[in-house]
Design an enzyme around this catalytic site. Structure first.
Site, PDB file in Angstrom:
ATOM      1  N   GLY A 159      -5.054  -2.449   5.285  1.00  0.00           N
ATOM      2  CA  GLY A 159      -4.260  -3.687   4.899  1.00  0.00           C
ATOM      3  C   GLY A 159      -4.909  -5.098   5.062  1.00  0.00           C
ATOM      4  N   ARG A 160      -5.183  -5.029   6.340  1.00  0.00           N
ATOM      5  CA  ARG A 160      -5.860  -6.520   6.644  1.00  0.00           C
ATOM      6  C   ARG A 160      -7.165  -6.682   6.172  1.00  0.00           C
ATOM      7  NH1 ARG A 160      -4.972  -3.393  10.862  1.00  0.00           N
ATOM      8  NH2 ARG A 160      -6.581  -2.808  12.217  1.00  0.00           N
ATOM      9  N   LYS A 204       9.010  -1.095  14.673  1.00  0.00           N
ATOM     10  CA  LYS A 204       9.621  -0.635  13.465  1.00  0.00           C
ATOM     11  C   LYS A 204      10.716   0.260  13.518  1.00  0.00           C
ATOM     12  CE  LYS A 204       5.552  -1.126  10.642  1.00  0.00           C
ATOM     13  NZ  LYS A 204       4.651  -0.210   9.648  1.00  0.00           N
ATOM     14  N   HIS A 209      -4.609 -34.215  16.953  1.00  0.00           N
ATOM     15  CA  HIS A 209      -3.555 -34.935  17.201  1.00  0.00           C
ATOM     16  C   HIS A 209      -2.357 -34.277  17.843  1.00  0.00           C
ATOM     17  CE1 HIS A 209      -4.988 -38.756  15.470  1.00  0.00           C
ATOM     18  NE2 HIS A 209      -5.630 -37.833  14.921  1.00  0.00           N
ATOM     19  N   GLU A 259      10.441  -4.759   4.640  1.00  0.00           N
ATOM     20  CA  GLU A 259      10.555  -5.911   4.266  1.00  0.00           C
ATOM     21  C   GLU A 259      10.323  -6.302   2.868  1.00  0.00           C
ATOM     22  OE1 GLU A 259       8.834  -4.988   6.905  1.00  0.00           O
ATOM     23  OE2 GLU A 259       9.055  -6.167   8.670  1.00  0.00           O
ATOM     24  N   LYS A 298       0.643  -1.243  -0.127  1.00  0.00           N
ATOM     25  CA  LYS A 298      -0.025  -0.040   0.090  1.00  0.00           C
ATOM     26  C   LYS A 298       0.876   1.244   0.137  1.00  0.00           C
ATOM     27  CE  LYS A 298      -3.776   1.855   2.778  1.00  0.00           C
ATOM     28  NZ  LYS A 298      -4.389   1.523   4.159  1.00  0.00           N
ATOM     29  N   GLU A 354      -4.681  -7.603  14.988  1.00  0.00           N
ATOM     30  CA  GLU A 354      -4.594  -6.371  14.785  1.00  0.00           C
ATOM     31  C   GLU A 354      -5.539  -5.376  14.868  1.00  0.00           C
ATOM     32  OE1 GLU A 354      -0.800  -4.922  12.007  1.00  0.00           O
ATOM     33  OE2 GLU A 354      -2.499  -5.682  10.860  1.00  0.00           O
TER      34      GLU A 354
HETATM   35  C1  G6Q Z   1      -2.752  -4.269   8.049  1.00  0.00           C
HETATM   36  C2  G6Q Z   1      -1.382  -3.449   8.526  1.00  0.00           C
HETATM   37  C3  G6Q Z   1      -0.237  -4.085   8.131  1.00  0.00           C
HETATM   38  C4  G6Q Z   1       0.221  -3.790   6.408  1.00  0.00           C
HETATM   39  C5  G6Q Z   1       1.690  -4.101   6.272  1.00  0.00           C
HETATM   40  C6  G6Q Z   1       2.054  -4.008   4.871  1.00  0.00           C
HETATM   41  O1  G6Q Z   1      -3.783  -3.802   8.328  1.00  0.00           O
HETATM   42  O2  G6Q Z   1      -1.733  -2.092   8.011  1.00  0.00           O
HETATM   43  O3  G6Q Z   1      -0.098  -5.531   8.058  1.00  0.00           O
HETATM   44  O4  G6Q Z   1      -0.665  -4.364   5.429  1.00  0.00           O
HETATM   45  O5  G6Q Z   1       2.375  -3.234   7.388  1.00  0.00           O
HETATM   46  O6  G6Q Z   1       1.952  -2.611   4.385  1.00  0.00           O
HETATM   47  P1  G6Q Z   1       2.416  -2.062   3.045  1.00  0.00           P
HETATM   48  O7  G6Q Z   1       1.248  -2.828   2.177  1.00  0.00           O
HETATM   49  O8  G6Q Z   1       2.283  -0.587   2.890  1.00  0.00           O
HETATM   50  O9  G6Q Z   1       3.575  -2.610   2.529  1.00  0.00           O
END
Ligand code: G6Q
Length: 548
Positions: free
Chosen positions: A271-272, A508, A388, A216, A210, A357
């Protein structure tokens, strides 16, 4: 907004629930079922192809009545409407929360800041469909003219967990000639293992981010570019082997990806909550645009159910209220999600982010601290593997762990007796948890007396059973939206912002500070606590010794 609503624990429904809890907390499911032979039929709800059995919960009709009253008193109805109207209910980020617009059908209109977002959504969906078909039909060629055979999604968190889960869940519908991999971790092993056996000439990277600044993802994206150029040599190759999913066209262009190959989404998609936006590009390539649209339709059916159904028949509302009942009155800490469907093996991991989250917060919308518990821990594994492993604890441990059993009537791979055996196990586990096995029953099996306590099952351990016909893209959409809206229901009642995630920021920022400290060979004057200082020094000393 809810400023006029009194504090949660002062609501009359909450206080009535507290008193009610004292009356019902010791009720036994055995007795409840004996007293009401129809309980297993009446305490169920069914909508849009989802059958929800909540009879094996430690509740009475009065519990449900009071929980529903709590939902009303908490202003849930108006908060649902506010979300669907595009109001900025993500207060701490001053954003609308419109994942429901991602699955609104063409022709519907939802406004955000005066713009019709449904139009924008469908423009992106059409662009994704065109691109997906090109890749699926070998029309999209790599730099050397070879068709793409491997698709690697690089993203993390919300830009990874949804795509991985959906790919696994809908693998049955995927184009098998194509290989899909997902790289998320900054641990180089993730990238190395994902690409080890692949031909760069046939590989397409989808950089899903996003913000397009996530450490990462950007580190993996640069590593991917180096890996590609090692074989293809020419930087012009990047245009054919990289596409982006992002809200940040500036950073996408800076990376060298042609913005014509960027699939857009918007800041009103968390994001989620983004797996059905362009973040689902890998899913669409895997299953094709038609199946992807069927999945969106499933989401939309659940959205409409959530928005319009009376609370007493509203599946996400009921589910959210039951979770709250255990969390806030029984003091339950965790909930297990147990899909009896191998294709849903990543569903619990996906739900962990969605639930924790979203609702792992201790500060309310107004900035004050909660004086009650919020989001429980979610975890799980597909059945029957979990049986199991950790089911011992659910049956006989000291912790109360409500479970969600999820099953499908028809298997996608019909093999002899497998499916009936699978479902028999699911029904049996819920039965065993609820009703246990008394010491008299154990004794009747000629068990030596000293073994009795070990072989007795107390029972009275609650579960929901969620039954669907078949794991289709549409069914997956319904199931995910069910949990999304259940999370929202709980967040509204707890008065927290289910759509921000400030809790991920500190770690972070500290990592950014430590990175240069690790990357320099010099012995710096470290200014952390003595443990962190010592660990950094120890790591660097050992690294020097090991690297020679
Ligand atoms: C979800 C969070 C988080 C996000 C990641 C990746 O709700 O906002 O998990 O999706 O940190 O972020 P980017 O898509 O900006 O790389």
């Amino acid at each position: 907004m809810k400023t006029s609503i009194p504090q949660l624990t002062k609501l009359s429904a909450w206080q009535a629930l507290e008193a009610h809890f004292q009356k019902v907390k010791d009720l036994q499911l055995r007795k409840l079922f004996m007293d009401d032979p129809k309980r297993g039929e009446s305490m169920t709800a069914e909508a849009i192809g989802i059958y929800f059995d909540y009879s094996k919960h430690r509740i009475t009709n009065e519990t449900i009545r009071l929980l529903l009253q709590l939902a009303e008193e908490s202003g849930l109805r108006s908060r649902i409407n506010a979300m669907f109207r595009g109001e900025k209910i993500n207060v701490t980020e001053n954003r609308a929360v419109l994942h429901v617009a991602l699955r609104a059908p063409k022709g519907e209109s939802i406004l955000s800041d005066g713009e019709d977002v449904v139009l924008q959504v469908h423009a992106v969906l059409d662009k994704m469909a065109k691109f997906s078909l090109q890749v699926r039909d070998s029309g999209w060629k790599g730099h050397t003219g070879k068709p793409i055979k491997n698709i690697i999604n690089i993203g993390i968190g919300g830009s990874d967990l949804g795509p991985v889960m959906a790919y696994e869940a809908l693998r049955h519908y995927s184009q098998r000639e194509l290989t899909f991999r997902f790289v998320s971790n900054i641990d180089g092993t993730d990238f190395a293992e994902a690409t080890m056996d692949l031909d760069a000439e046939e590989t397409l990277f989808i950089i899903s981010s996003k913000t397009f600044t996530t450490l990462e993802t950007m580190t993996n994206a640069h590593t991917a570019r180096d890996w590609l150029l090692k074989t293809l040599k020419n930087p012009a190759a990047v245009a054919k082997h990289f596409v982006a999913v992002s809200t940040n066209s500036g950073e996408v262009a800076k990376f060298g990806i042609d913005t014509a190959n960027m699939f857009e989404f918007w800041d009103w998609v968390g994001g989620r909550y983004s797996m059905d936006s362009a973040i689902g590009l890998s899913t669409m390539i895997a299953i094709g645009p038609e199946n992807f649209r069927a999945m969106l339709d499933g989401f939309h059916q659940m959205d409409e159910h959530f928005r319009t159904a009376q609370f007493e028949r509203n599946l996400p509302v009921l589910m959210g209220l039951l979770s709250l009942w255990y969390n806030n009155f029984f003091g339950v800490q965790t909930m297990a999600v147990l899909p009896y469907e191998q294709y849903l093996k990543r569903f619990p991991a996906y739900l962990q982010q969605l639930t924790m989250e979203s609702n792992g917060k201790h500060v309310k919308l107004d900035g004050t601290k909660v004086d009650y518990q919020t989001g429980p821990i979610y975890w799980g594994e597909p059945g029957t593997n979990g049986q199991h492993s950790f089911y011992q604890m659910i049956h006989q441990g000291t912790k109360l762990i409500p479970c969600d059993f999820i099953g499908f009537v028809q298997p996608l791979n019909s093999l002899g007796r497998h499916h009936d055996l699978l479902l028999a196990n699911m029904f049996a586990q819920a039965e065993a948890l609820a009703f246990g096995k008394t010491s008299q029953e154990v004794l009747a099996e000629c068990t030596p007396e000293w073994l009795l306590p070990h072989k007795t099952f107390e029972g009275n351990r609650p579960s929901s059973t969620i039954l669907l016909e078949r794991l289709t893209p549409e069914a997956l959409g319904k199931l995910i939206a069910l949990y999304e809206h259940s999370v929202f229901t709980q967040g509204v009642i707890w008065e927290i912002d289910s759509f921000d995630q400030w809790g991920v920021e500190l770690g972070k920022a500290l990592a950014e500070r430590i990175i240069p400290e690790l990357e320099t060979g010099a012995d710096l004057q470290l200014k952390h606590d003595s443990s962190t200082n010592n660990l950094i020094r120890r790591y660097k000393r050992s690294r020097e010794l090991l690297n020679g």
